[in-house]
Motif scaffolding. Structure first.
Motif, PDB file in Angstrom:
ATOM      1  N   GLN A 117      -1.864   5.315  16.984  1.00 54.75           N
ATOM      2  CA  GLN A 117      -2.615   5.664  15.758  1.00 54.75           C
ATOM      3  C   GLN A 117      -2.417   4.718  14.166  1.00 54.75           C
ATOM      4  OE1 GLN A 117      -6.229   7.916  15.481  1.00 54.75           O
ATOM      5  NE2 GLN A 117      -5.387   8.484  13.453  1.00 54.75           N
ATOM      6  N   THR A 118      -2.127   3.660  14.201  1.00 57.75           N
ATOM      7  CA  THR A 118      -2.387   3.975  12.222  1.00 57.75           C
ATOM      8  C   THR A 118      -3.123   3.780  11.305  1.00 57.75           C
ATOM      9  OG1 THR A 118      -1.060   1.296  13.476  1.00 57.75           O
ATOM     10  CG2 THR A 118      -0.165   1.505  10.502  1.00 57.75           C
ATOM     11  N   SER A 119      -2.304   4.516  10.279  1.00 61.38           N
ATOM     12  CA  SER A 119      -3.670   4.312   9.121  1.00 61.38           C
ATOM     13  C   SER A 119      -3.073   4.218   8.518  1.00 61.38           C
ATOM     14  CB  SER A 119      -3.773   6.193   9.409  1.00 61.38           C
ATOM     15  OG  SER A 119      -4.129   6.736   9.780  1.00 61.38           O
ATOM     16  N   ALA A 120      -4.158   3.929   7.242  1.00 63.74           N
ATOM     17  CA  ALA A 120      -4.162   3.130   5.795  1.00 63.74           C
ATOM     18  C   ALA A 120      -4.977   3.306   4.667  1.00 63.74           C
ATOM     19  CB  ALA A 120      -3.874   1.295   5.950  1.00 63.74           C
ATOM     20  N   ARG A 121      -4.792   2.562   3.907  1.00 64.33           N
ATOM     21  CA  ARG A 121      -6.053   3.240   2.116  1.00 64.33           C
ATOM     22  C   ARG A 121      -5.732   1.838   2.538  1.00 64.33           C
ATOM     23  NH1 ARG A 121      -6.164   8.544   0.274  1.00 64.33           N
ATOM     24  NH2 ARG A 121      -8.641   6.638   0.137  1.00 64.33           N
ATOM     25  N   PHE A 122      -7.119   1.495   1.611  1.00 60.27           N
ATOM     26  CA  PHE A 122      -7.754  -0.269   1.616  1.00 60.27           C
ATOM     27  C   PHE A 122      -8.708  -0.187   0.603  1.00 60.27           C
ATOM     28  CE2 PHE A 122     -12.486  -0.610   2.949  1.00 60.27           C
ATOM     29  CZ  PHE A 122     -12.206   0.483   3.976  1.00 60.27           C
ATOM     30  N   ALA A 123      -8.772  -0.552  -0.297  1.00 60.66           N
ATOM     31  CA  ALA A 123      -9.874  -0.994  -1.142  1.00 60.66           C
ATOM     32  C   ALA A 123     -10.385  -3.018  -0.535  1.00 60.66           C
ATOM     33  CB  ALA A 123      -8.970  -0.992  -2.774  1.00 60.66           C
ATOM     34  N   PHE A 124     -11.206  -3.307  -1.393  1.00 61.87           N
ATOM     35  CA  PHE A 124     -11.795  -4.650  -1.666  1.00 61.87           C
ATOM     36  C   PHE A 124     -11.751  -4.848  -3.131  1.00 61.87           C
ATOM     37  CE2 PHE A 124     -12.461  -4.625   3.206  1.00 61.87           C
ATOM     38  CZ  PHE A 124     -12.344  -5.775   3.533  1.00 61.87           C
ATOM     39  N   SER A 125     -11.271  -5.968  -3.158  1.00 63.80           N
ATOM     40  CA  SER A 125     -12.006  -6.465  -4.757  1.00 63.80           C
ATOM     41  C   SER A 125     -11.835  -8.478  -4.819  1.00 63.80           C
ATOM     42  CB  SER A 125     -11.491  -6.005  -5.952  1.00 63.80           C
ATOM     43  OG  SER A 125     -11.595  -6.748  -7.071  1.00 63.80           O
ATOM     44  N   GLN A 126     -13.438  -8.173  -5.311  1.00 62.25           N
ATOM     45  CA  GLN A 126     -14.098  -9.545  -5.147  1.00 62.25           C
ATOM     46  C   GLN A 126     -12.899 -10.092  -3.605  1.00 62.25           C
ATOM     47  OE1 GLN A 126     -12.361 -10.768  -8.658  1.00 62.25           O
ATOM     48  NE2 GLN A 126     -14.010 -10.829  -9.670  1.00 62.25           N
ATOM     49  N   GLY A 127     -13.734  -9.714  -2.320  1.00 60.17           N
ATOM     50  CA  GLY A 127     -13.232 -10.533  -1.307  1.00 60.17           C
ATOM     51  C   GLY A 127     -11.635 -10.287  -0.844  1.00 60.17           C
ATOM     52  N   THR A 128     -10.176  -9.976  -1.771  1.00 61.81           N
ATOM     53  CA  THR A 128      -9.609  -9.340  -1.514  1.00 61.81           C
ATOM     54  C   THR A 128      -9.438  -7.984  -0.990  1.00 61.81           C
ATOM     55  OG1 THR A 128      -8.556 -11.408  -2.989  1.00 61.81           O
ATOM     56  CG2 THR A 128      -7.383  -9.785  -2.247  1.00 61.81           C
ATOM     57  N   LEU A 129      -8.815  -8.102  -0.028  1.00 60.11           N
ATOM     58  CA  LEU A 129      -8.496  -6.541   0.559  1.00 60.11           C
ATOM     59  C   LEU A 129      -6.640  -6.799   0.220  1.00 60.11           C
ATOM     60  CD1 LEU A 129      -8.188  -4.602   2.957  1.00 60.11           C
ATOM     61  CD2 LEU A 129      -7.885  -5.393   4.480  1.00 60.11           C
ATOM     62  N   PHE A 130      -7.109  -4.911  -0.440  1.00 62.68           N
ATOM     63  CA  PHE A 130      -5.691  -4.032  -1.024  1.00 62.68           C
ATOM     64  C   PHE A 130      -5.280  -3.690   0.169  1.00 62.68           C
ATOM     65  CE2 PHE A 130      -6.671  -6.519  -4.736  1.00 62.68           C
ATOM     66  CZ  PHE A 130      -5.921  -7.011  -5.246  1.00 62.68           C
ATOM     67  N   LEU A 131      -3.857  -3.190   1.141  1.00 58.72           N
ATOM     68  CA  LEU A 131      -4.186  -2.140   1.758  1.00 58.72           C
ATOM     69  C   LEU A 131      -2.296  -1.179   2.192  1.00 58.72           C
ATOM     70  CD1 LEU A 131      -5.474  -1.700   4.851  1.00 58.72           C
ATOM     71  CD2 LEU A 131      -4.106  -3.355   5.796  1.00 58.72           C
ATOM     72  N   GLN A 132      -2.896  -0.482   1.744  1.00 57.71           N
ATOM     73  CA  GLN A 132      -1.181   0.334   1.038  1.00 57.71           C
ATOM     74  C   GLN A 132      -1.407   1.563   2.704  1.00 57.71           C
ATOM     75  OE1 GLN A 132      -1.588   2.835  -2.235  1.00 57.71           O
ATOM     76  NE2 GLN A 132      -0.326   4.639  -0.695  1.00 57.71           N
ATOM     77  N   THR A 133      -0.246   0.711   4.090  1.00 54.67           N
ATOM     78  CA  THR A 133       0.262   1.867   5.069  1.00 54.67           C
ATOM     79  C   THR A 133       1.381   2.407   5.153  1.00 54.67           C
ATOM     80  OG1 THR A 133       1.728  -0.110   5.409  1.00 54.67           O
ATOM     81  CG2 THR A 133      -0.514  -0.667   6.617  1.00 54.67           C
ATOM     82  N   PRO A 134       1.626   2.998   5.487  1.00 52.63           N
ATOM     83  CA  PRO A 134       2.967   4.019   4.965  1.00 52.63           C
ATOM     84  C   PRO A 134       4.025   3.677   5.083  1.00 52.63           C
ATOM     85  CG  PRO A 134       1.693   4.835   7.231  1.00 52.63           C
ATOM     86  CD  PRO A 134       1.286   3.553   6.573  1.00 52.63           C
ATOM     87  N   ASN A 135       4.301   2.354   5.581  1.00 55.85           N
ATOM     88  CA  ASN A 135       6.147   1.324   5.399  1.00 55.85           C
ATOM     89  C   ASN A 135       5.106   0.225   4.257  1.00 55.85           C
ATOM     90  OD1 ASN A 135       4.323   0.286   7.208  1.00 55.85           O
ATOM     91  ND2 ASN A 135       5.828  -0.973   7.243  1.00 55.85           N
TER      92      ASN A 135
END
Ligand code: MV4
Length: 656
Positions: free
Chosen positions: A544-562
């Motif tokens: 299992q992989t967890s990440a934090r994310f947010a969309f802004s104007q269609g762009t996905l921002f993703l923060q994974t542990p690495n």
């Protein structure tokens, strides 16, 4: 006793918030000041009241003495805390406060100006018996005298601007032939930077550690020190990681350096918080470098190991109370490390980066502390320092603190911005730092440009990004996962642009959480879920992989542990996608700026006709009609930023 009740904080960002917190705890009212860029900043919201002080540029607002004094008067503030930077070490500002009967929370104007000149400070420190690097700090500035002095102290030598600080106007000279050229270069640099070409000369200490002693003095002649901080991890004279105590300082060295720092403060009748900087050479000798007459950025590590609130002490001293403790009541406990979070790109020469902080979450947990002035939606502008927060961890041992700080940084969410967070983690994990052996050469030695590589998303990170875009698309199309039915069970292409590389996936929804994903000729069976606060998890092949994310104007921002990355969906740009193809609804194939809208309502268009031009991924893309028809409505106009799948215009098909 000097009574004051309302404190104006002549600063912004994390330090303004830090000062407001203690001031309120002690029952003071506070006044924030803010530039046009900081109208909605947290320090403004946290203060009891706030006064506008002008345009965004610091020279037009936070650095304007008259404006700040006027703000204090209109708000009835009877004390000013300058924080650090800006006017904190400006003797004229301290004097202006005095003149207006406003308590300046800091030392006297004369102590500030004395320490502002290295030559003068050094002469006073030598007089007071504080160890200084052998050198020349005389008034005669002739080349002949410098040459003679350099020969006497022996090369290599350092040429420094007397009015300088932070390494500007500083030159390392290895041999006599190079001295004259270095003198003239340093003079002109010093004149330009500080308005004075006065220089001093010192023997160069090679690969020193930067050790500074926190001192505190009251107005009754009491002076104590609160141990040292090791600030050796710096880049271009900008501190990156600081800790207390220093792994290089023994109890006996601490008491010697502490005594020297206390002597320095006493020699100039200092009052308030001060920091005496020393170079610690590899052979264990230490030398006075300069004294900072303000509260420092890195004061939290000292607070963590002493248990004292240094802002509280500043306020008490300013109202002429005695220091709350004697030297023998000060005990250091455990170890604290601070990492400075900068909005900068370590993989592009550490260039400062502006942007919008879409999602901010400070790390929490025992012995973690984050000092910041941030919130969701916060704009990082080019007007101020790139440091946005300080993350601090305390532990029983240095190793405990190091581990907790790494964990805290991994659990700090800074989506939307480019920051040095991962670089900080890598520094803390480096064996040289872990061993407590780092000197001022640490970053240049272990993180030169060629080893600084942006961490790449793993294939799991990419699968997660694809699922998030797929999920986002379903929501945009009004298909909720709850309303899932078997007709959704089609393979849907997902084409992503991640760091200018195209990544192709196909995804099929099996049930509410289960997906099949094809990527690079492999098929994966995955469980995928998201939560409203921006957590995403992907379970795939028993992992299992967890990440934090947010969309802004269609762009996905993703923060994974690495790693941290952004991605854009460009599936429609292939022209063969399912959505929007058959009907007259023309959608933006990717995120971009609409350059031209070429169609008007009522106009007839033919299949293949260019109806709009979109600028995206540094190129112009022609958007064409898929059908013959009449323009029914226009949904976007030129210059507008549009997200992937945003409706641009609608065409009514002509009856066949
Ligand atoms: C020095 C030195 C070696 N020898 N002086 C840099 C900024 C300014 N505050 C003093 N600095 C130095 N002065 C002598 N005689 C090396 C430095 C120095 C340094 C000092 C502290 C932390 C990082 C540094 C990085 C490069 C040079």
């Amino acid at each position: 006793m000097v009574a004051f009740s309302k404190i104006l904080i002549a600063n912004r960002g994390e330090i303004a918030c830090r000062i407001i917190r203690t001031a309120h705890d002690m029952g003071f009212e506070t006044v924030a000041v803010f530039s046009d860029a900081d109208r909605d900043a947290p320090h403004v919201q946290q203060a009891s009241e706030a006064v506008a002080i002008g345009p965004a540029a610091a020279s037009d607002s936070y650095l304007k003495i008259d404006t700040i004094i006027a703000a204090a008067k209109t708000s009835g503030a009877d004390a000013i805390h300058p924080g650090y930077g800006f006017l904190s070490e400006n003797a004229n500002f301290a004097a202006a406060c005095q003149k207006e009967n406003i308590t300046f929370i800091g030392p006297s104007p004369s102590a500030i100006s004395l320490m502002g000149n290295k030559a003068e400070a050094k002469r006073r420190m030598i007089e007071a018996g504080v160890p200084c690097v052998p050198g020349y700090e005389g008034e005669d500035q002739s080349d002949a005298l410098f040459i003679q002095a350099a020969d006497a102290i022996e090369y290599p030598v350092m040429v420094k601007a007397a009015a300088g600080g932070g390494g500007r106007g500083m030159r390392l000279v290895n041999k006599a032939e190079k001295l004259e050229k270095a003198l003239s270069a340093a003079r002109s640099e010093a004149q330009n930077a500080f308005g004075s070409d006065e220089l001093i000369l010192e023997k160069a200490v090679i690969e020193p550690r930067h050790i500074e002693i926190q001192i505190f003095a009251d107005m009754h002649g009491n002076v104590v020190h609160l141990g040292e901080r090791d600030c050796s991890i710096q880049r271009r004279h900008q501190k990156v990681i600081e800790e207390a105590p220093s792994p290089a300082v023994s109890a006996s060295l601490r008491s010697q350096m502490g005594a020297a720092a206390v002597a320095a403060a006493k020699a100039i009748q200092y009052s308030g918080a001060g920091t005496v900087e020393f170079l610690l050479s590899q052979d264990g000798s230490f030398y006075f470098l300069e004294m900072n007459t303000r509260l420092q950025v890195e004061h939290p590590v000292t607070e963590c190991i002493t248990g004292f609130d240094l802002v509280e002490w500043q306020l008490r001293v300013a109202r002429q109370e005695k220091l709350p403790v004697d030297q023998n009541e000060i005990h250091l406990s455990g170890h604290a490390i601070e990492a400075r979070l900068y909005a900068e790109d370590p993989y592009k020469s550490f260039l400062p980066k502006v942007g919008t902080l879409l999602k901010w979450e400070a790390a929490s947990g025992p012995d973690r502390r984050t000092d910041h002035g941030l919130k969701n939606g916060y704009e990082v502008t080019p007007h101020y320092d790139a440091m946005i927060a300080k993350v601090i961890a305390w532990g029983q041992t240095r190793e405990d603190a190091r581990q907790k700080l790494i964990h805290a940084l991994q659990n700090t969410v800074d989506l939307g911005l480019v920051t040095n967070r991962q670089f900080l983690i890598n520094c803390l994990k480096h064996e040289n730092f872990a061993a407590g052996a780092a000197t001022t050469a640490f970053i240049d030695t272990y993180f030169p440009k060629k080893v600084l590589k942006r961490p790449e998303p793993t294939s799991r990170d990419l699968l997660l990004a694809a699922c998030l875009h797929f999920d986002c698309r379903k929501h945009q199309q009004g298909l909720s996962t709850d309303g899932w039915d078997s007709s959704d069970a089609l393979w849907a292409p997902v084409r992503l642009n991640i760091a200018d590389k195209i990544q192709d996936f196909e995804i099929k929804q099996i049930d509410e959480c289960a997906l099949l994903i094809k990527s690079e000729n492999q098929e994966y069976s995955a469980q995928f879920s998201t939560s409203a606060d921006g957590h995403a998890t992907l379970a795939c092949e028993g992992h299992q992989t967890s990440a934090r994310f947010a969309f802004s104007q269609g762009t996905l921002f993703l923060q994974t542990p690495n790693c941290q990355f952004s991605s854009n969906e460009i599936t429609l740009a292939t022209g063969e996608s399912e959505a929007g193809a058959g009907d007259g609804r023309i959608l933006a194939p990717m995120n971009g700026r609409l350059l031209h809208m070429l169609a008007e309502p009522g106009q007839s268009v033919t299949k293949g006709q260019t109806v709009a031009i979109l600028e995206a991924m540094k190129m112009e893309h022609e958007i064409t009609s898929k059908i013959d028809g009449t323009v029914k409505s226009i949904a976007a106009k030129a210059d507008e930023q549009v997200a992937t799948r945003a409706l641009l215009l609608e065409i009514e098909p002509v009856e066949a």
